[in-house]
Design an enzyme around this catalytic site. Sequence first.
Site, mmCIF file in Angstrom:
data_model
loop_
_atom_site.group_PDB
_atom_site.id
_atom_site.type_symbol
_atom_site.label_atom_id
_atom_site.label_comp_id
_atom_site.label_asym_id
_atom_site.label_seq_id
_atom_site.Cartn_x
_atom_site.Cartn_y
_atom_site.Cartn_z
ATOM 1 N N GLY A 57 -35.507 39.813 23.754
ATOM 2 C CA GLY A 57 -33.832 39.356 23.665
ATOM 3 C C GLY A 57 -33.099 40.446 22.820
ATOM 4 O O GLY A 57 -32.049 40.353 22.826
ATOM 5 N N ASP A 58 -33.778 41.695 22.397
ATOM 6 C CA ASP A 58 -32.978 42.697 21.776
ATOM 7 C C ASP A 58 -33.556 43.903 21.864
ATOM 8 O O ASP A 58 -34.062 44.833 20.810
ATOM 9 C CB ASP A 58 -32.834 42.383 20.263
ATOM 10 C CG ASP A 58 -31.814 43.138 19.480
ATOM 11 O OD1 ASP A 58 -31.047 43.951 20.195
ATOM 12 O OD2 ASP A 58 -31.641 43.145 18.261
ATOM 13 N N PHE A 59 -34.158 44.447 23.006
ATOM 14 C CA PHE A 59 -34.815 45.815 23.373
ATOM 15 C C PHE A 59 -33.845 46.634 23.487
ATOM 16 O O PHE A 59 -33.611 47.298 24.437
ATOM 17 C CB PHE A 59 -35.692 45.499 24.394
ATOM 18 C CG PHE A 59 -36.751 46.350 24.749
ATOM 19 C CD1 PHE A 59 -38.017 46.293 23.888
ATOM 20 C CD2 PHE A 59 -36.626 47.669 25.645
ATOM 21 C CE1 PHE A 59 -38.966 47.416 24.042
ATOM 22 C CE2 PHE A 59 -37.675 48.319 25.887
ATOM 23 C CZ PHE A 59 -38.826 48.285 25.010
ATOM 24 N N SER A 60 -33.682 47.198 22.074
ATOM 25 C CA SER A 60 -32.362 48.123 21.958
ATOM 26 C C SER A 60 -32.514 49.274 21.682
ATOM 27 O O SER A 60 -33.754 49.655 21.041
ATOM 28 C CB SER A 60 -31.247 47.419 20.905
ATOM 29 O OG SER A 60 -31.982 47.446 19.767
ATOM 30 N N ASN A 117 -33.972 49.245 18.281
ATOM 31 C CA ASN A 117 -35.222 48.398 17.909
ATOM 32 C C ASN A 117 -36.317 49.169 18.716
ATOM 33 O O ASN A 117 -37.566 48.706 18.796
ATOM 34 C CB ASN A 117 -35.100 47.044 18.443
ATOM 35 C CG ASN A 117 -34.229 46.497 17.153
ATOM 36 O OD1 ASN A 117 -34.492 46.475 16.277
ATOM 37 N ND2 ASN A 117 -33.586 45.130 17.940
#
Length: 376
Positions: free
Chosen positions: A225-228, A231
């Site tokens: 959901g937040d593989f940014s 992160n």
Amino acid sequence: MSSTERPALIKPSLNEAQAGELVGRLYGLKVSSVQPMPSYDDQNFHIQVSETQGSGDRSKSYVLKVLNTAESKDADLVEGQTRIMMFLSKKGFPSPTPIPTIDGRIMSLETIDCGEEYKVHMVRLLTYLPGTPLAKVSAGPQTLYKAGRALAQMVQALEEFQHPTLRSLQREDFLWHLSNTHMLDEYLYAVKESSNRRVVEQIIQQFREKILPNLSKFRKSINHGDFSHTNILVQPVHSSADPSNPTRPQQEFDISGILDFSDMSYGYYVYDVAISIMYLMLESKDPINVGGHVLAGFESVSPLSPEERDAVFLLVLCRFSQSLVMARYNILLYPENEEYLLTTGRTGWKRLHQLWGLGKEAVEKVWFDTAKPFST
């Protein structure tokens, strides 16, 4: 929600002394240093502790994560996320793992003095992972490819994960779930520029028409959901030739850490790859080509179906919209956190308008043409 309503503030507001006291009391560690870390609606601290070994003391690092009041109410969700981190670590993925409390718990619900009132927050102490956020390095094609590949490998690995708390990942009303892009309507008042607001309104409309009716055609999965870019941690490996300029060496990186599992939910394979493409575009000097490199890495493990490929462009626009609109909204709530909340906005609106202006056909051609050399 109207602009006259004042929602409850959910972000923790601990000071360094309170963070150090929690670590000492819950984990029995001797805290030597506490440093606040950037965060969205949770609160993170870099904790250094002193350990006596052999002939002297040495320092060890951890991350104290204090969850917001909303998610702290859902113990099953927090435990599910934590168990997933532990599962992935055992599978060889560089994910943080919880340090057990003195009495063996992987998380602890604490009532904390927040000045005017006491609030209840879930607390975890996690291992500190080495590396530099991808946002702070110049990521070349190979690094972006590795990011896409690692993401697909992680999503595939999670197909094996089983735990009684799994049902908590349904999160049907979770605002950051891509399936809930249409919920942005309630927050658009926070976007003051009419040109930005019009683009987001059109994206939401396309989402309603083209994505929502076709969800059954996508493969289901657990989403990070937040593989940014903030992160994903990386460490340098070696230098290799830059394809565009063979005389100039280009630093190559390996992924050393995957952070922040608080946005995990049940979703679809294509959601995670679209989310990652969006965030990895932000700091890139060649943003349009980023999607091709990430897709190539992802599809080397898990090829997308024609329906999933057709949805990627619009889903990237949807995550841009979510991130940009909610940043503006949260600045109204937490003006003191404006610098961090504007991280996406500094280049995000420009990237969104760029994609919107080029259009789906032109951008997909770049992405899929960029991905071809990797597949051969």
